[in-house]
Scaffold this motif. Structure first.
Motif, PDB file in Angstrom:
ATOM      1  N   PHE A  10       0.572  -2.827   7.022  1.00  0.00           N
ATOM      2  CA  PHE A  10       0.515  -1.372   6.889  1.00  0.00           C
ATOM      3  C   PHE A  10      -0.905  -0.829   7.028  1.00  0.00           C
ATOM      4  N   LEU A  11      -1.923  -1.701   7.014  1.00  0.00           N
ATOM      5  CA  LEU A  11      -3.306  -1.237   7.122  1.00  0.00           C
ATOM      6  C   LEU A  11      -3.666  -0.769   8.523  1.00  0.00           C
ATOM      7  N   LYS A  16      -6.553   3.436   2.786  1.00  0.00           N
ATOM      8  CA  LYS A  16      -6.223   2.283   3.622  1.00  0.00           C
ATOM      9  C   LYS A  16      -7.475   1.631   4.198  1.00  0.00           C
ATOM     10  N   ILE A  53      -9.176  -0.383   1.390  1.00  0.00           N
ATOM     11  CA  ILE A  53      -8.460  -1.634   1.112  1.00  0.00           C
ATOM     12  C   ILE A  53      -8.737  -2.654   2.217  1.00  0.00           C
ATOM     13  N   ASN A  54      -8.700  -2.191   3.445  1.00  0.00           N
ATOM     14  CA  ASN A  54      -8.942  -3.064   4.591  1.00  0.00           C
ATOM     15  C   ASN A  54     -10.307  -3.734   4.503  1.00  0.00           C
ATOM     16  N   THR A  85       0.362   5.524  -3.505  1.00  0.00           N
ATOM     17  CA  THR A  85       0.113   5.501  -2.061  1.00  0.00           C
ATOM     18  C   THR A  85      -1.273   6.026  -1.720  1.00  0.00           C
ATOM     19  N   LYS A  86      -1.891   6.759  -2.635  1.00  0.00           N
ATOM     20  CA  LYS A  86      -3.247   7.265  -2.436  1.00  0.00           C
ATOM     21  C   LYS A  86      -4.271   6.483  -3.239  1.00  0.00           C
ATOM     22  N   TYR A 109     -12.659  -4.319   7.554  1.00  0.00           N
ATOM     23  CA  TYR A 109     -12.715  -3.244   8.547  1.00  0.00           C
ATOM     24  C   TYR A 109     -13.834  -3.480   9.554  1.00  0.00           C
ATOM     25  N   ASN A 161     -10.665   6.785   3.790  1.00  0.00           N
ATOM     26  CA  ASN A 161      -9.409   6.931   3.068  1.00  0.00           C
ATOM     27  C   ASN A 161      -9.023   5.619   2.383  1.00  0.00           C
TER      28      ASN A 161
END
Length: 813
Positions: A810-811, A534, A537-538, A438-439, A700, A532
C-alpha cells in the motif's frame, strides 16, 4: 427556483420510472428465449414474447429473469437491456465451453483499444467547463431475498428459546445475551448502515475541479466520516475491466450490436481469464456496451464469478458529444452473519447434539444518480477557491431536495434505530479511531496519539518505545498542545519534547507553533518536512544499520500556511545545542556546538485534491507530480557557531503509457559554508555491511545494497525509477500480482573531507543498483524485491552486491 426543481424531479421521474425494454437470449447461440419471466422483488412484471423481448415499467433498481431450462439471472434496470441465460443441462454447458475460445476476440480488443484511445476526447474533462449534481446512497444489509428468510428464522428461534429452561447467568452474561438479542431484532427492522450524500461538481479548464458536498448524513453518527466523503467511482476514469494493463486478466468477445436511443452500440462480453467453467449460472463476468460512432462507453456490468458475491454496473449518456456518467449500482458481498444452532444428531445413539450454522449474506449496496448536467457554466473564480472539496451541510436537512430515490421503510427505520445505537455505543469516537489510524493517528476522546512514535528501530537507539499525544479540536478548535516521551533501549536515554499550535483560521491550514525538544537524530538525514504518513512510513527503516546519530536540544518557532489547494509554505527559526553521539571531531573544534538557523519549506502538489475537516486538512486524492523544497540558513551573528546554507529538493511523478506505469523520483542537496557532518547529507544505505545475506526493509530514498552510515556528501543528486510491466496475473486468493523493474542511482562529492574527523567516505562516482519487485508476493500484502549493485561500486563477490528487500504494497512506488 422551486418550479425548476419540480420540473427537474418530474423529468427524473419520467426517465427512471419510464418504460424499459429487455431482450433475453440463449448464451452462445444468441437466439431469443420466449416466455422468460421478469420479476421485481418477487412480483411478476411480464413474460418475453417470441422475439425474447418484454417492455415494462418498474421502480426497481434490478429485475430477476427466470426461464425454464436456464439458470436464472438479474439485470440492472435501464431503458434497453439485454441478458444471456445459460442452459442448465451440464452436457450442453460443456459443449458451449468448447465453442468459446480461451483467447480474446481480436475484434473486441480492437474496439476496446479505440475506447482507450478516445477516452480523453469523450470525457467531460475535454470541455471548457461543466457542472452537475449527484445523489448517492450506501448501505450495509442482507440481500433482499434473505430478509424474509431471516425474519422467519429469528421468529422461530425466539419461540424456541422461550421453551428452553432458564440458565443461571452472571450479570455480565445476561447483559451480553440481551445485547446480542437486541442486535438480532434490530436487523429485522432496519439496515445495519446507511449513508446518503448529495454533491455538486464544478469543472473549469482554467480553475480545475471543485466538489461541494451539499448535504450528507450517516446513520448512527453525529458527524460525517470525511474519508468516506471522498469515495470515488468510474466518474472520470476508465473502468479497471477494460484498462490496457488488465487485458490479460479477462477474455473479451464481440457478440452483437444493439440500438439504444437511436445509436448503434457494440456488445462485448467478458469473463475472467481463470474462469474456465461456468459457476452458478454465469458463463461471462459481464458485458460492455460501446457507442459505435464515438467509441464512448455506454454501459458496463461486471459480475463476480459467483452470483452471490456481487456486481457493479455503470451507465453513461452522451451530452454535447461527451459521455457523462449517469448511474451507478454496486452490490458487494462483505461476509456473512452466522448463527450456530444445536439439534439432536439423528445418527448418534446417545442423543448428542450437533452444531449447524445458519448463514445470511451481508452486502454493501451503493447507488448513485447524476443529474442537472450543464456543459457551459459561468466560471467565477470565487466558486473554485479553497480546497478541492468543501462541505456545505452535514445534518441531512436538505437531502430530500436532491433524492432521486425515495427511502424505503427499512431505510427510514435505519436512521431511527441506528441513531439510537450510535448514541448509546459512541460510534463517532470508535470510527474516529479507525479513520485516524489511516493518517497515522489513534484518536481517543480529546487526544490524538501519533502511531509513528510508538515503536522505532535504529542502530544507535536499538528499539525505541515512545508515546506522543496531541490535543485535538474537541479540546479546543484553535489551540492544540502536544508532548512526547521516548526511550531507547540500546543507548539507555530518555527523549522528550512539547509544543503548542495556535490556529489563525478554521477554513484552511494556518497556524503558529512553538516547541521544545531534547532528542537524537541521524546525522545528515534528508528532511521529511510536509511529507505525508505513507512517505514517512516508507522511509522509517532508513537507519536500521546506521549508528551515526547526534543529540539536539533547543527551541523552535514556526508558521505554516496553505496559500492554495496546491501550495503550502512553512517558515521557522530554531536555536539549539548539538552534540555528536559517535567518535567525531569537527576541524579540531570538538563535537558539541551551538546553532541558530532559519528554514523555509515549500510543498507544491498541483493535482492533489484536499478538503478541510474539523481535525485539519485531509488530502483524499494524492496525484502527481509533487515538489518539495527546503532552504536552511545557519546564522552565526544570532548566537550560532556556524554560517552555512543548506538546500534540498525532491520531485516525484508517476505517469501511465501504453507500455505500463512509470514512477520517477529525483532528489538533490547542496551545502555551502562551514558546518558539522550532521548538516551535510548522508547517502542512505540500508545494508549491514557484514558478510551475511543482505535483507532489509524498503526506504523512500535508500539503497538496498549500500552499507549504512558509510557515505557523506555536501552535494549530491539521486534518482529512483520504477516501471510496472503491463502484465497482471491472479495469484493466491483474490490478489492481482505484477512486476516492477527498479533502477536507482546517486552521485555527488564533498569539497573538504579532512575537517570531518571520523571514519567515512565521500561518494563521488555513480552508485547504481537494479532490481525486480514482485507485487503482492504470493497473494500477500507485501512486495518482495531482489536488487543487484552494478557499475563503479560493484565488487567481484556476488553476496556483497545482492540484496533482498521487503515493502508493504500500500506504500506505492
Amino acid at each position: 427556483m422551486k418550479k425548476h426543481i419540480v420540473i427537474l424531479f418530474s423529468f427524473l421521474g419520467l426517465f427512471f420510472f419510464g418504460q424499459s425494454k429487455i431482450t433475453v437470449l440463449k448464451t452462445g447461440e444468441r437466439t431469443p428465449i420466449s416466455n422468460a419471466s421478469i420479476f421485481c422483488k418477487g412480483k411478476l412484471l411480464g413474460k418475453t414474447n417470441i422475439d425474447g423481448t418484454l417492455t415494462f415499467k418498474t421502480k426497481c433498481e434490478k429485475v430477476e429473469v427466470k426461464a425454464t431450462g436456464f439458470y436464472e439471472d438479474e439485470a440492472v434496470v435501464d431503458k434497453v437491456m439485454e441478458l444471456g441465460l445459460s442452459k442448465t443441462d451440464p452436457k450442453t454447458q460443456s459443449i458451449e465451453g468448447v465453442t468459446i475460445s480461451d483467447k480474446s476476440d481480436p475484434r473486441a480488443l480492437a474496439i476496446l483499444q479505440k475506447v482507450n484511445n478516445n477516452f480523453k476526447n469523450n470525457s467531460p474533462h475535454s470541455l471548457d467547463s461543466y457542472s452537475f449534481k449527484s445523489y448517492e446512497k450506501i448501505s450495509f444489509d442482507f440481500d433482499e431475498d434473505s430478509i424474509k428468510q431471516y425474519n422467519q428464522y429469528l421468529t422461530h428461534r425466539l419461540d424456541s428459546l422461550k421453551l428452553v429452561p432458564t440458565k443461571t447467568q452472571s450479570a455480565e452474561q445476561k447483559k451480553d445475551s440481551l445485547e446480542k438479542l437486541n442486535v438480532m431484532k434490530l436487523m429485522t427492522q432496519s439496515k445495519l448502515f446507511l449513508w446518503e450524500r448529495a454533491s455538486e461538481y464544478l469543472y473549469s479548464k482554467k480553475y480545475g475541479e471543485k466538489v461541494n458536498i451539499l448535504d450528507n448524513r450517516v446513520a448512527g453518527l453525529k458527524q460525517p466520516v470525511y474519508e468516506m466523503l471522498a469515495l470515488r467511482s468510474n466518474r472520470n476514469k476508465i473502468p479497471k475491466e477494460i484498462q490496457e494493463e488488465n487485458r490479460t486478466l479477462y477474455r473479451y468477445f464481440l457478440t452483437d450490436s444493439i440500438e439504444i436511443d437511436g445509436r448503434k452500440n457494440y456488445v462485448i462480453r467478458f469473463r475472467q481469464a481463470d474462469y474456465k467453467n461456468p459457476i452458478q449460472k454465469r458463463k461471462f463476468n459481464g458485458y460492455i456496451y460501446v457507442d459505435a460512432a464515438t467509441y464512448g462507453l455506454k454501459k458496463i456490468e461486471s459480475n463476480s464469478k459467483k452470483k452471490s458475491e456481487g456486481s457493479i454496473t455503470s451507465i453513461w449518456q452522451p451530452i454535447d458529444n461527451k459521455w457523462f456518467l449517469l448511474k451507478e449500482n454496486f452490490k458487494i458481498k462483505m461476509g456473512s452473519t452466522v448463527f450456530d444452532e444445536k439439534q439432536k444428531d439423528k445418527k448418534s445413539k446417545d442423543n448428542s447434539e450437533e452444531k449447524l450454522k445458519k448463514k445470511f449474506g451481508n452486502y454493501v449496496f451503493v447507488m448513485a444518480d447524476y443529474f442537472d448536467f450543464k456543459t457551459s457554466i459561468n466560471e467565477n473564480k470565487k466558486d473554485f477557491t479553497g480546497y478541492s472539496m468543501s462541505v456545505k451541510n452535514s445534518d441531512g436537512d436538505v437531502l430530500e431536495k436532491y433524492r432521486t430515490d425515495s427511502l424505503t421503510e427499512r431505510e427510514r427505520m435505519t436512521y431511527t434505530k441506528i441513531d439510537s445505537v450510535g448514541k448509546k455505543y459512541n460510534l463517532d469516537q470508535k470510527l474516529n479511531v479507525l479513520t485516524g489510524f489511516t493518517k497515522g493517528k489513534i484518536r481517543v476522546g480529546n487526544v490524538d496519539f501519533d502511531v509513528l512514535q510508538m515503536l522505532k528501530y535504529n542502530q544507535y537507539e536499538g528499539f525505541r518505545l515512545g508515546i506522543a499525544a496531541k490535543m485535538n479540536e474537541k479540546f479546543n478548535k484553535y489551540i492544540s498542545p502536544d508532548a512526547y516521551i521516548a526511550y531507547g533501549f540500546k543507548d539507555g536515554e530518555w527523549k522528550y519534547g512539547a509544543g503548542i499550535d495556535l490556529k489563525t483560521t478554521l477554513d484552511k491550514t494556518s497556524y503558529f507553533r512553538a516547541e521544545y525538544y531534547n532528542d537524537v537524530d541521524a546525522a545528515g538525514r534528508f528532511p521529511e518536512n510536509l511529507w505525508n504518513f505513507k512517505m514517512k512510513i516508507n522511509n522509517s527503516g532508513v537507519d536500521l544499520h546506521n549508528d551515526r546519530f547526534y543529540h539536539l536540544k533547543g527551541f523552535k518557532l514556526s508558521y505554516e500556511n496553505d496559500l492554495s489547494n496546491a501550495l503550502t509554505v512553512r517558515v521557522s527559526a530554531k536555536r539549539d545545542q548539538e552534540e555528536a553521539k559517535f567518535d567525531y571531531n569537527y576541524n579540531n573544534l570538538g563535537n558539541s556546538f551551538e546553532n541558530f538557523a532559519t528554514q523555509l519549506t515549500l510543498k507544491y502538489s498541483p493535482n492533489s485534491k484536499s478538503m478541510m475537516t474539523p481535525s485539519g486538512k485531509l488530502t483524499y486524492e494524492q496525484n502527481y507530480p509533487e515538489f518539495y523544497f527546503n532552504y536552511e540558513q545557519g546564522i552565526k551573528t544570532l548566537g550560532g557557531d556556524f554560517d552555512y546554507s543548506r538546500f534540498d529538493f525532491l520531485v516525484q511523478h508517476s505517469f501511465k503509457t501504453k507500455i505500463g506505469v512509470t514512477g520517477i523520483r529525483v532528489y538533490t542537496g547542496l551545502v555551502t559554508g562551514n558546518a558539522p557532518i550532521w548538516h551535510q547529507y548522508a547517502i542512505n544505505g540500508l545494508g549491514s555491511g557484514n558478510s551475511t545475506l543482505n535483507f532489509n526493509l524498503t526506504s523512500y530514498l535508500g539503497f538496498a545494497t549500500m552499507e549504512g552510515g558509510k557515505y557523506y556528501n555536501d552535494k549530491f543528486v539521486g534518482y529512483y525509477l520504477t516501471h510496472r510491466v503491463p502484465f497482471y496475473f491472479s495469484t493466491f486468493g483474490k490478489k492481482i500480482s505484477s512486476f516492477d523493474m527498479v533502477y536507482r542511482g546517486i552521485t555527488g562529492d564533498m569539497k573538504n573531507t579532512a575537517i570531518h574527523q571520523f571514519e567515512f567516505e565521500k561518494l563521488n562516482h555513480f552508485y547504481q543498483e537494479i532490481g525486480l519487485e514482485a507485487n503482492n508476493f504470493l497473494g500477500s500484502p507485501f512486495n518482495l524485491g531482489f536488487f543487484y549493485r552494478v557499475g563503479y561500486y560493484a565488487t567481484p563477490t556476488f553476496k556483497e552486491n545482492f540484496a533482498i528487500q521487503l515493502k508493504l504494497n500500500f506504500l506505492g512506488f
